[in-house]
Design an enzyme around this catalytic site. Structure first.
Site, mmCIF file in Angstrom:
data_model
loop_
_atom_site.group_PDB
_atom_site.id
_atom_site.type_symbol
_atom_site.label_atom_id
_atom_site.label_comp_id
_atom_site.label_asym_id
_atom_site.label_seq_id
_atom_site.Cartn_x
_atom_site.Cartn_y
_atom_site.Cartn_z
ATOM 1 N N ASP A 1 0.969 -1.395 0.022
ATOM 2 C CA ASP A 1 0.035 -0.002 0.064
ATOM 3 C C ASP A 1 0.897 1.069 -0.031
ATOM 4 O OD1 ASP A 1 -2.533 1.375 0.228
ATOM 5 O OD2 ASP A 1 -1.844 1.820 2.372
ATOM 6 N N SER A 2 0.249 2.256 -0.307
ATOM 7 C CA SER A 2 1.268 3.613 -0.003
ATOM 8 C C SER A 2 1.330 4.045 1.213
ATOM 9 C CB SER A 2 0.181 4.680 -0.769
ATOM 10 O OG SER A 2 -1.150 4.965 -0.079
ATOM 11 N N TYR B 1 -0.642 8.271 -2.588
ATOM 12 C CA TYR B 1 -0.858 8.185 -4.140
ATOM 13 C C TYR B 1 -2.008 8.677 -4.496
ATOM 14 C CZ TYR B 1 2.698 4.353 -3.790
ATOM 15 O OH TYR B 1 3.725 3.745 -3.401
ATOM 16 N N GLY B 2 -3.146 9.081 -3.894
ATOM 17 C CA GLY B 2 -4.170 9.212 -4.179
ATOM 18 C C GLY B 2 -4.415 10.688 -4.824
ATOM 19 N N CYS C 1 -3.816 -0.879 -1.963
ATOM 20 C CA CYS C 1 -4.068 0.140 -2.173
ATOM 21 C C CYS C 1 -5.204 0.514 -3.414
ATOM 22 C CB CYS C 1 -2.804 1.111 -2.481
ATOM 23 S SG CYS C 1 -2.882 2.960 -2.957
ATOM 24 N N THR D 1 -5.796 2.880 -5.126
ATOM 25 C CA THR D 1 -5.387 3.917 -6.137
ATOM 26 C C THR D 1 -4.490 3.145 -6.889
ATOM 27 O OG1 THR D 1 -5.539 5.904 -4.492
ATOM 28 C CG2 THR D 1 -4.258 6.069 -6.530
ATOM 29 N N GLU E 1 -6.279 8.464 9.883
ATOM 30 C CA GLU E 1 -5.004 8.437 10.478
ATOM 31 C C GLU E 1 -4.910 8.947 11.711
ATOM 32 O OE1 GLU E 1 -1.567 8.615 7.836
ATOM 33 O OE2 GLU E 1 -2.416 7.239 6.605
ATOM 34 N N CYS F 1 -11.458 2.738 -0.860
ATOM 35 C CA CYS F 1 -10.175 3.583 -0.275
ATOM 36 C C CYS F 1 -9.861 2.516 0.912
ATOM 37 C CB CYS F 1 -10.417 5.077 -0.075
ATOM 38 S SG CYS F 1 -8.916 5.785 0.706
ATOM 39 N N THR F 2 -8.436 2.449 0.939
ATOM 40 C CA THR F 2 -8.024 1.539 2.383
ATOM 41 C C THR F 2 -8.642 2.175 3.636
ATOM 42 O OG1 THR F 2 -6.010 3.010 1.890
ATOM 43 C CG2 THR F 2 -6.071 0.769 1.367
ATOM 44 N N HIS F 3 -8.530 3.410 3.717
ATOM 45 C CA HIS F 3 -9.132 4.010 5.113
ATOM 46 C C HIS F 3 -10.490 3.974 5.511
ATOM 47 C CE1 HIS F 3 -5.042 5.542 4.259
ATOM 48 N NE2 HIS F 3 -4.687 6.156 5.195
HETATM 49 N N1 DGL Z 1 -4.210 3.811 0.067
HETATM 50 C C1 DGL Z 1 -4.813 4.593 -0.670
HETATM 51 C C2 DGL Z 1 -6.017 4.017 -1.466
HETATM 52 O O1 DGL Z 1 -6.534 3.231 -1.090
HETATM 53 C C3 DGL Z 1 -5.204 5.829 0.256
HETATM 54 C C4 DGL Z 1 -3.940 6.828 0.594
HETATM 55 C C5 DGL Z 1 -3.229 7.474 -0.442
HETATM 56 O O2 DGL Z 1 -3.898 8.414 -1.140
HETATM 57 O O3 DGL Z 1 -2.143 6.881 -0.789
HETATM 58 O O4 DGL Z 1 -6.428 4.693 -2.432
#
Ligand code: DGL
Length: 270
Positions: free
Chosen positions: A12-13, A44-45, A75, A77, A154, A186-188
């Site tokens: 993941d990022s 990354y997003g 991730c 993205t 976060e 999205c992961t979060h």
């Molecule tokens: N991991 C990214 C996603 O799921 C979210 C965080 C980022 O922007 O890197 O898209």
């Protein structure tokens, strides 16, 4: 080492992909897991597709160098812009979160009216829409980028009035459009699921792409006879490209348990 004994790689990022790690750990409790969070280059997003593709290839090469039997791109993205190319170029199975999440949404939606939320890059890529359109005709998909939800998760602002306001602002249009299914793309977002559910109401199906990819990964490994037997304790390793102490703190919030020491890899090693 036999293939089945090798660990699964997850990247993941940053820390958010631990929601996917957690889903895989629950679904496949015997499997060893190796996690890479590219904390030096998050987010990354907000980046261009070509930059995210380059990062994703570097992340995957690092993880593959750890002798894994399969890779899950946690991730959204990176999955949106690089999973097809990564899967094509790799000698081991590579699964992104988009296809499994899209499939589950299409299965769950009775009305065919589906909401998708994600980072700016994921929404701009239209990857979820494109995947769903190949699965069913006549869908109506309403998408929205929700970039502020990443830092809120976060920060641990899970039951917080500011998060509730931000979620209301982002999701009101999708809710009012009458979707019956919402993809947490999205992961979060699974971390913020309680407040998202509160805002969207309880008649909606919520799709956690991490859970969906964990199920597809389990089915894939089983079909290839690659599931690990339970004879020994599973192992886990965490790698980051920067800020290991912060990763560990937020990781423990995301996983709800302490984690092993976090190892830092030099960017040049990627
Ligand atoms: N991991 C990214 C996603 O799921 C979210 C965080 C980022 O922007 O890197 O898209």
């Amino acid at each position: 080492m036999k293939n089945a004994e090798m660990p699964i790689g997850v990247f993941d990022s940053g820390v958010g992909g631990l929601t996917v790690f957690r889903a895989i750990e629950r679904k496949l409790p015997n499997e060893g897991l190796i996690y890479l969070g590219d904390t030096a280059r998050i987010p990354y997003g907000t980046r261009s597709a070509s930059t995210v593709q380059r990062y994703a290839f570097e992340d995957a090469a690092f993880i593959q160098g750890k002798n894994v039997k399969a890779i899950a791109i946690a991730c959204n993205t990176a999955s949106a812009v690089a999973s097809l190319a990564l899967a094509r170029d790799s000698s081991i199975p590579v699964l992104g979160v988009i296809e499994p999440g899209a499939r589950r949404a299409v299965e769950l939606s009775a009305s065919g009216r589906i909401g998708v939320i994600g980072t700016e890059a994921t929404i701009a890529s239209r990857a979820y829409e494109n995947a769903m359109f190949t699965m069913r005709n006549g869908l109506e998909i309403i998408s929205r980028a929700c970039p502020l939800l990443v830092p809120l998760a976060e920060e641990g602002w899970i039951d917080h009035h500011v998060t509730r306001q931000v979620v209301e602002e982002y999701l009101a249009e999708i809710r009012d459009a009458g979707v019956d299914t919402l993809v947490l793309g999205c992961t979060h977002y699974p971390i913020l699921r309680p407040v998202i559910e509160e805002v969207m109401g309880d008649r909606i199906n919520f799709v956690d792409s991490g859970e969906a990819v964990a199920e597809e990964l389990a089915a894939l490994l089983e079909s290839q006879g690659m599931l690990r037997s339970a004879s020994e304790q599973r192992t886990e390793r965490f790698f980051v490209t920067d800020a290991a102490a912060r990763f560990k703190r937020v990781a423990e919030l995301f996983l709800g348990r302490p984690i092993e020491p976090v190892e830092t890899v030099e960017l040049g090693a990627l």
